[in-house]
Each structure stands twice: as structure tokens, then as C-alpha cells.
Scaffold this active site. Structure first.
Site, PDB file in Angstrom:
ATOM      1  N   SER A  54       9.739  -2.512  -7.611  1.00 59.51           N
ATOM      2  CA  SER A  54       8.623  -1.805  -8.246  1.00 59.51           C
ATOM      3  C   SER A  54       7.540  -1.380  -7.261  1.00 59.51           C
ATOM      4  O   SER A  54       6.705  -0.538  -7.598  1.00 59.51           O
ATOM      5  CB  SER A  54       7.992  -2.670  -9.339  1.00 59.51           C
ATOM      6  OG  SER A  54       7.333  -3.791  -8.781  1.00 59.51           O
ATOM      7  N   LYS A 128       1.452  -5.944  -7.683  1.00 58.31           N
ATOM      8  CA  LYS A 128       1.159  -4.541  -7.963  1.00 58.31           C
ATOM      9  C   LYS A 128      -0.056  -4.125  -7.140  1.00 58.31           C
ATOM     10  O   LYS A 128      -0.719  -4.947  -6.503  1.00 58.31           O
ATOM     11  CB  LYS A 128       0.846  -4.323  -9.455  1.00 58.31           C
ATOM     12  CG  LYS A 128       1.903  -4.813 -10.426  1.00 58.31           C
ATOM     13  CD  LYS A 128       3.187  -4.013 -10.372  1.00 58.31           C
ATOM     14  CE  LYS A 128       4.211  -4.561 -11.366  1.00 58.31           C
ATOM     15  NZ  LYS A 128       5.551  -3.917 -11.202  1.00 58.31           N
TER      16      LYS A 128
END
Length: 244
Positions: A54, A128
Site C-alpha cells: 500500500s 500510511k
């Protein structure tokens, strides 16, 4: 009997005393090393591995990263920081499967673990990039397909996008980040289950700052990928403070 013979030390006693002094010093060194490693792990840095794609291409699957745990308790978070955080609830339906780790990587993890830097719970964490700080108004997408923070469009040079992508996000959104929370997104923008796709969780897609373990600042493994992780200040330059 001379004075010299009366004061001379038995060689066996001398060796015994030397061995005891060595053992004492060794115990002290081990205790100090364990204490230092505990303090480092608890308050300064930790190591995590990357289980998913990701954050590509910034981070690759099975990269090892070092995280600065002084963020955010002592050092403030910044837009653009790559952060590790515990699941706010519902982001991880099930932990990712354990990776098939080469022996040399396992040895490296063992070395880090021996000095208190490695952790065994990477599967319980996510990583993230911080896009919105508390109070920020984050929207996507404008006519050029860009995301904006507090009205300022972002030129996100770190993104991995499909060649066919017309915008930096496949879904549009317009959010205002609550107090003490963050809006986070993956660099692999079309393959990241981030704040955009967790609106049905208890936290509505926002990450409480209290869940942040720290900021990733270096890739430590593999050796060929050793590099510092920046927060791209040029991308987020000129953004006014929330509410201004």
C-alpha cells in the site's frame, strides 16, 4: 621471613580475584546494555517490517523500517510524515499472513531484537502517509485530478498511480479532520485501504493521534534500499493552518 615474602600475594588468589572482577564487570555491562536497549525501544526507536504494497513505491513488501517514537509525544507530526499506528478498529479484518522470510533477514531481525529494536507485532500495525492534521479540510479531486488541503492543491510526486488514472484517488471525498485525529493515505493510491475506505469503522476513517507509534525515518533493510524517508515539505508548502 622477609617483609617481601610476608606481603606477596598467592598467584592462585590473584587469578581468582581477577576472574571475579571480570565476571562482575561482565554482569554490569550486560545489565547496562539491557537497560539501554529497553530505554531505546520504549522511548526512541523501533523496527517494523512492511507486509503489504500500500505504500509502494516508497516502501516495498518486506522492507524493514526504523520508527522514531519521539513522534508525536515530543516531536510534532507534520503533513507528509510516514507514520506507523495501531489499528483504530476495523481497519484490519485479519492480520496479514506471516511473510516467508529469508534466513539472512531473520538473522538481521534477531540482531535487532537482541538490542531491543525489533518487534514481533508488525502485523498489528499499519503504515500510511499523513495528509490531514486536526482541523484540516481535505478534498479530492479538483479539475486536474489533484487533492487539496485547506484549499491548496498538492503536487504529490511520491505517488504510484496506474497509467490510466485521471486523478490521485479513485473516489472523491470532502472531509474535515476531527480534533486529535489524522487523515492518512497510502502512496500506492489505487491499492491502499486507508482513511478513504474506512468510513464505516468506529473511527470513521480517522486515526487518533494516540494510536500513532512513531514516524518512519529510514529503511534499514534490505541493504540495497537503505535510505532516509522524507516528508516532502515542498508538496505541503504554503498550506495555511486549519481554520485560518
Amino acid at each position: 621471613m622477609t617483609e617481601e615474602s610476608m606481603t606477596a600475594e598467592n598467584p592462585a588468589d590473584k587469578r581468582r580475584r581477577g576472574a571475579l572482577a571480570f565476571l562482575r564487570d561482565l554482569v554490569i555491562i550486560v545489565i547496562v546494555a539491557l537497560l539501554v536497549s529497553f530505554l531505546v525501544k520504549t522511548f526512541l526507536v523501533r523496527s517494523f517490517y512492511i507486509p503489504s504494497g500500500s505504500m509502494e513505491n516508497t516502501l516495498q513488501i518486506d522492507d524493514r523500517i526504523i520508527v522514531n517514537e519521539l513522534v508525536p509525544d515530543i516531536v510534532d507530526l507534520q503533513r507528509g510524515d510516514v507514520v506507523v499506528f495501531t489499528d483504530p478498529g476495523g481497519w484490519l479484518n485479519s492480520p496479514p499472513p506471516d511473510a516467508d522470510v529469508p534466513w539472512i533477514v531473520s538473522a538481521w531481525d534477531g540482531l535487532l531484537n537482541s538490542v531491543g529494536l525489533s518487534v514481533s507485532d508488525s502485523n498489528d500495525h499499519l503504515i500510511k502517509r499523513v495528509i490531514g492534521l486536526p482541523g484540516d479540510h481535505v478534498t479530492c479531486c479538483n479539475a486536474l485530478g489533484q487533492m487539496s488541503v485547506n484549499g491548496v492543491p498538492l503536487n504529490e510526486t511520491y505517488l504510484l498511480l496506474p497509467q490510466s488514472a485521471q486523478a490521485v484517488s479513485a473516489t472523491s471525498f470532502d472531509v474535515t479532520v476531527p480534533d486529535d485525529s489524522l487523515w492518512v493515505m497510502g502512496d500506492n493510491r489505487y491499492n491502499s485501504k486507508d482513511s478513504r475506505y474506512n468510513g464505516n469503522t468506529p473511527g470513521k476513517g480517522y486515526v487518533p493521534i494516540d494510536n500513532v507509534v512513531g514516524r518512519a525515518f529510514v529503511i534499514s533493510w534490505p541493504i540495497a534500499r537503505w535510505q532516509w524517508l522524507g516528508d516532502y515539505p515542498e508538496t505541503f508548502a504554503g498550506i495555511p493552518d486549519a481554520g485560518s
